[in-house]
Design an enzyme around this catalytic site. Structure first.
Site, short mmCIF file in Angstrom:
data_model
loop_
_atom_site.label_atom_id
_atom_site.label_comp_id
_atom_site.label_asym_id
_atom_site.label_seq_id
_atom_site.Cartn_x
_atom_site.Cartn_y
_atom_site.Cartn_z
N SER A 60 0.79 -1.23 0.00
CA SER A 60 0.00 0.00 0.00
C SER A 60 0.83 1.28 0.00
O SER A 60 0.27 2.37 -0.16
CB SER A 60 -0.96 0.01 1.19
OG SER A 60 -2.01 -0.91 0.98
N LYS A 63 0.16 3.48 -3.02
CA LYS A 63 -0.94 4.44 -3.18
C LYS A 63 -0.43 5.87 -3.36
O LYS A 63 -0.91 6.62 -4.21
CB LYS A 63 -1.90 4.35 -1.99
CG LYS A 63 -2.72 3.07 -1.92
CD LYS A 63 -3.61 3.06 -0.69
CE LYS A 63 -4.60 1.90 -0.71
NZ LYS A 63 -3.97 0.59 -0.54
N TYR A 160 -10.84 2.92 5.65
CA TYR A 160 -9.82 2.48 4.70
C TYR A 160 -10.47 1.54 3.68
O TYR A 160 -11.08 0.54 4.04
CB TYR A 160 -8.70 1.76 5.43
CG TYR A 160 -7.44 1.61 4.62
CD1 TYR A 160 -6.45 2.59 4.67
CD2 TYR A 160 -7.23 0.50 3.82
CE1 TYR A 160 -5.28 2.46 3.93
CE2 TYR A 160 -6.07 0.37 3.06
CZ TYR A 160 -5.10 1.34 3.13
OH TYR A 160 -3.95 1.22 2.39
N ASN A 162 -9.51 -0.14 -0.09
CA ASN A 162 -8.68 -0.34 -1.29
C ASN A 162 -9.48 -0.13 -2.56
O ASN A 162 -8.92 0.13 -3.62
CB ASN A 162 -8.08 -1.75 -1.26
CG ASN A 162 -6.97 -1.88 -0.25
OD1 ASN A 162 -5.89 -1.33 -0.42
ND2 ASN A 162 -7.23 -2.60 0.83
N HIS A 295 3.15 6.15 5.07
CA HIS A 295 2.19 5.07 4.86
C HIS A 295 2.89 3.74 5.06
O HIS A 295 4.09 3.60 4.83
CB HIS A 295 1.62 5.13 3.44
CG HIS A 295 0.23 4.57 3.31
ND1 HIS A 295 -0.04 3.23 3.41
CD2 HIS A 295 -0.96 5.18 3.09
CE1 HIS A 295 -1.35 3.03 3.25
NE2 HIS A 295 -1.93 4.20 3.06
N ASP A 494 -6.46 -11.73 1.24
CA ASP A 494 -5.37 -10.80 1.47
C ASP A 494 -5.03 -10.83 2.95
O ASP A 494 -5.77 -11.37 3.76
CB ASP A 494 -5.78 -9.39 1.03
CG ASP A 494 -4.63 -8.39 1.14
OD1 ASP A 494 -3.47 -8.82 1.08
OD2 ASP A 494 -4.91 -7.21 1.30
#
Length: 533
Positions: A60, A63, A160, A162, A295, A494
């Site tokens: 992540s 991002k 959050y 995705n 992050h 995941d």
């Protein structure tokens, strides 16, 4: 008198403090590499050592890099052709009911304020199996059409998801006519001198020799094979050398008001004007009173983090091929560098009389409050523990949450999310039937295209889901109180997994039969399933 440890000394002390198969850490200060350390093995079975050139999936952390490319595209979009094409692509990818909401803007997507449920959590309800395959171009577009409606109004809270960045990545490709990988290469990696960084969506084909490991010293370490693809929400791979080059690039850009990075790090806000903590793939937080922007990233077998302290011009990078807590590693390094000692503040001997199960009615989530010792409170919000310090008999807080007990209810202020109120759950009376047989059967959600099966007897319930990804595994369920159950999910497509799902059964008018159920977790709340006949 002993001298203060150097940055290199601090980094070399990390492996003994945070044990695992291997890792790579670095500090960039004032735009230059101040120290780096690599230890352990990229592959335990093959006995291959990690090096600064070993390529990791940075998950992540991708991002923020996608958002730098997005900003660059928008800044050079003189005739608005790209922006218009991007809007059209998002309309094509996401359900029309969602895109019709005027408060759903690009800024809400990149700030995790869209109110759209997280598709990785929903894969559990679509029948995914742990270690299963997920395709970015085949499965992802189908997922976007099945996320249902909002689980909160856009711009009013943060969750959050995705979904926001997966949709954005696909939309950028459609709008620009280029692959996201090519755009990243042209507009970021070359400029930042990240010579081996690349977008590699397929986690099953990571560049050798890197292997991710699950486990601990107590259980041993087991290699984990991922089989998922992702792009806008993750998918970039990079070495420690690449990440050092990235941090140098960030340091050069941080104070340039025209740079994409500078613009992306401006304080985000909610719809009402109050400050938010997430924007353009970056988390805004504080460590020891210092403002930090960065992050983390995670997938089964890997944990990573990078952050930048502008006032000190310090960047910290942590890459691990295990499930260890990289945030703690990063904080440890920063505290040592700036001379802050980790002090464990003595807890006041304060006891509370409001432990037990609660129910967040707005978000349909079960909450359990326990007190393991005086002065400390543990809030379990759908399977994830948060430790809080009791400040007064009716209040407890941590760096991310404040909980107040008022008029018999909990008032929960998540500093990185939403505010909610929860009522206490009561044990059923003897006349109320809460035996597992009452709840068994099949339930259907047309909103997200999922079927929920409940089976069991003799005090035990099991739940499992069917959807477009297949027939998922059986999950154990546990009675919380009243008609509220939890469904344990600690391994999913995941990692990290959603944790516990709250399952609220709804009774018919006679209170003797069940007509439906609401299923949810903090990443995907308030999903209604109707009982199938």
């Amino acid at each position: 008198m002993p001298s203060e440890p150097s940055i290199q000394d601090i980094l070399e002390s990390v492996p003994a403090t945070f044990r695992g198969p291997g890792g790579a850490v670095a500090v960039v200060k004032d735009g230059e590499l101040a120290g780096q350390h690599v230890w352990g093995f990229a592959n335990l079975d093959a006995r291959i050592l990690l090096t600064p050139a070993t390529i990791f999936p940075i998950c992540s952390i991708s991002k923020q890099m996608v958002c730098l490319v997005l900003r660059d595209l928008l800044q050079n979009d003189k005739d608005k052709a790209f922006e218009n094409a991007l809007t059209k692509a998002l309309h094509d990818l996401l359900p029309q009911d969602i895109m019709a909401n005027q408060d759903l803007t690009l800024e809400r997507l990149v700030a995790m304020q869209s109110g759209i449920r997280d598709y990785w959590a929903l894969t559990v309800l679509w029948g995914a199996t742990p270690g299963g395959k997920f395709s970015i171009y085949e499965d992802a577009p189908q997922a976007l059409k099945r996320v249902g409606g909002f689980h909160f109004p856009p711009g009013t809270s943060m969750s959050y998801a995705n979904t926001n960045f997966m949709a954005l990545g696909l939309a950028i490709e459609r709008a620009s006519g280029q692959t996201l990988g090519d755009l990243l290469q042209e507009r970021l990696f070359k400029r930042a001198a990240m010579t081996t960084a690349a977008l590699r969506p397929d986690t099953e084909r990571l560049p050798p020799p890197i292997v991710g490991y699950e486990g601990s010293d107590g259980t041993g370490y087991i290699a984990y094979k991922n089989r998922i693809e992702w792009a806008g929400d993750a998918g970039i791979t990079a070495s420690l050398e690449d990440m050092v080059a990235y941090e140098k690039y960030i340091d050069r850009s941080a104070t340039d008001p025209d740079s994409a990075y500078h613009k992306n790090t401006q304080q985000p806000h909610y719809l009402d004007g109050s400050p938010a903590f997430y924007g353009y793939g970056l988390i805004h937080s504080e460590i020891e009173g210092m403002k930090v922007v960065g992050h983390g990233g995670a997938i089964a077998g890997f944990r990573l983090i990078r952050f930048y302290v502008a006032e000190k011009r310090i960047s910290i990078i942590v890459l691990l091929n295990s499930d260890a807590n990289t945030e703690e590693v990063g904080k440890h390094i920063l505290r040592k560098i700036v001379g802050k000692r980790t002090e464990h503040e003595a807890l006041e001997e304060v006891n509370v009389d409001w432990t037990g199960p609660y129910f967040d009615q707005q978000n349909s989530l079960a909450i359990t409050v326990s007190q393991p010792k005086p002065g400390e409170l543990v809030i379990n919000y759908s399977g994830h523990d948060a430790k809080l310090k009791v400040t007064i008999p009716t209040q407890a807080s941590s760096s991310s949450m404040k909980v107040t007990h008022e008029d018999g209810r909990l008032i929960i202020q998540r500093l990185r999310g939403y505010r909610s109120t929860a009522r206490p759950l009561q044990s059923p009376t003897k006349s109320e039937d809460t035996t597992p047989l009452l709840y068994t059967g099949s339930y259907r959600s047309e909103e997200i295209d999922s079927t929920f099966h409940v089976a069991g007897a003799g005090g035990m319930l099991y739940g499992y889901f069917d959807g477009y990804l297949g027939q998922g595994p059986v999950h154990l369920m546990r009675h919380v109180a009243e008609d509220v159950w939890s469904l344990a999910c600690h391994r999913s497509l995941d990692a990290p997994a959603p944790g516990d799902w709250t399952v609220l059964f709804h009774r018919d008018g006679d209170c003797k039969t069940v007509k439906g159920v609401t299923v949810g977790c903090p990443l995907a709340m308030n999903i209604l399933f109707d009982k199938m006949q």
